[in-house]
Design an enzyme around this catalytic site. Sequence first.
Site, PDB file in Angstrom:
ATOM      1  N   LYS A 105       0.852  -1.198   0.000  1.00 39.96           N
ATOM      2  CA  LYS A 105       0.000   0.000   0.000  1.00 39.96           C
ATOM      3  C   LYS A 105       0.878   1.234   0.000  1.00 39.96           C
ATOM      4  O   LYS A 105       2.017   1.189   0.494  1.00 39.96           O
ATOM      5  CB  LYS A 105      -0.883   0.005   1.253  1.00 39.96           C
ATOM      6  N   GLY A 219     -18.211   7.153  -2.584  1.00 42.96           N
ATOM      7  CA  GLY A 219     -17.108   7.263  -3.542  1.00 42.96           C
ATOM      8  C   GLY A 219     -17.266   6.150  -4.575  1.00 42.96           C
ATOM      9  O   GLY A 219     -18.379   5.667  -4.813  1.00 42.96           O
TER      10      GLY A 219
END
Length: 434
Positions: A105, A219
């Site tokens: 990440k 989103g």
Amino acid sequence: MEEKDAYENSQKQLDKVAKLLGLDSCTHQLLRQPMREFHFHIPVRMDDCSFKVFEAYRVQYNDSRGPTKGGIRFHPDETLSTIKALAAWMTWKCAVVDIPLGGGKGGVVCDPRKLSEGELERLSRGYIEGVWKLIGPECDIPAPDVYTNSKIMGWMVDEYNKLVGHNAFGVITGKPLSIGGSLGRGDATARGGIITIREAAKHLGIDLTKAKVAVQGFGNAGSFAAILYNEFFGGKLVAVSDSKGGSYNSEGLDAKKVLEHKEKTGSVAGFKGAKEISNQELLELDVDILIPSAMENQITDKNADKIKAKIIAELANGPTTPEADNILFKKGVFVIPDFLCNAGGVTVSYFEWVQNITRDYWDLETVHKKLDKKMTKAFNDVFNEYTARKIDMRTAAYVVAVQRVALAMKDRGWVMHVVDEEKAIKDKLNEERY
Ligand code: GLU
């Protein structure tokens, strides 16, 4: 360290499973922390010709099953601890859907809503300048995440290609279609989550055509989840929210119209005919399915007891704390844990990577069929552990994922002893593959 630290939560979750599986301490130690963490700074020329320095990270958590894989987040509250937790969850996510990738990440501490398009592009290219030697189609493959999108991935892949001197589209996924993106990547996270809801409802005997649904966060994941839920099952979407507020209508909301409203006004709040509702109120509504699709730590020991949903489908990463997990399990709420529920995104990212490497591009029907197969199998692998061991679904998902990663580490010779049941698992995996 405060109670809600995401990395600490991820370690607590792993510790529980390590104990359950009798993991040896060496394997446990390796799985408890990232293999590599990068912390760097990106100088960006702003539109007014001043320079600003942004703090950035990339964490490569575990690559025993393949190159590390995971998104890049642009968020003002980004911390190394959050990125480490998210990189751990990517490791479990790729393992639970059984794709040959590890977990990683990245993130930049910034508020992209306050940057102009030019500043955002220079920051995105700057991120790649900082990490290009550390990433690549065979070692670490970024993708979009919170506040990053396919346009940003386009700039990033272009920067990488310029630096290495050739086109290597497989270095990043979630790209625009014109430069190696995959059909079906846009709604993949939500679609994968909807498939896990379908499977859960089958086992729990819930009629989804009559179910009431609330979605927190609007989103990419949340908005597609609301739209796809209607498309798949009908049912009634009664509430939606985003960072600015929410809308509730017991008679149902039209997800596509809510999206149009958000595109015009910047928020789902204030939708015609709906009652204003806060993010917290949404979580506690009397609904059948609750889909948290926003940020970490939304369901905690403060509100878990007030949750009325029968199924919580975690499209967000880390929305529930370990303390809340215990409360929900005792209450009999069925949780589809994040790294299973939202694995559809990385699954189609994997398909994109395969298409980039083979130069053979698939039609949408093929992507949807392959995604459905992967998600259904993953859900049922986890559900089998849940019923066999009488544990909660998150622990069951960890059991499946940790065993797969531990086995890869053992087969590579990184650790000597993995789990007591190692031989049985290996035999089972070999049986399934051949
Ligand atoms: N950011 C997404 C996730 O958390 C997708 C990652 C990817 O496609 O690599 O799963």
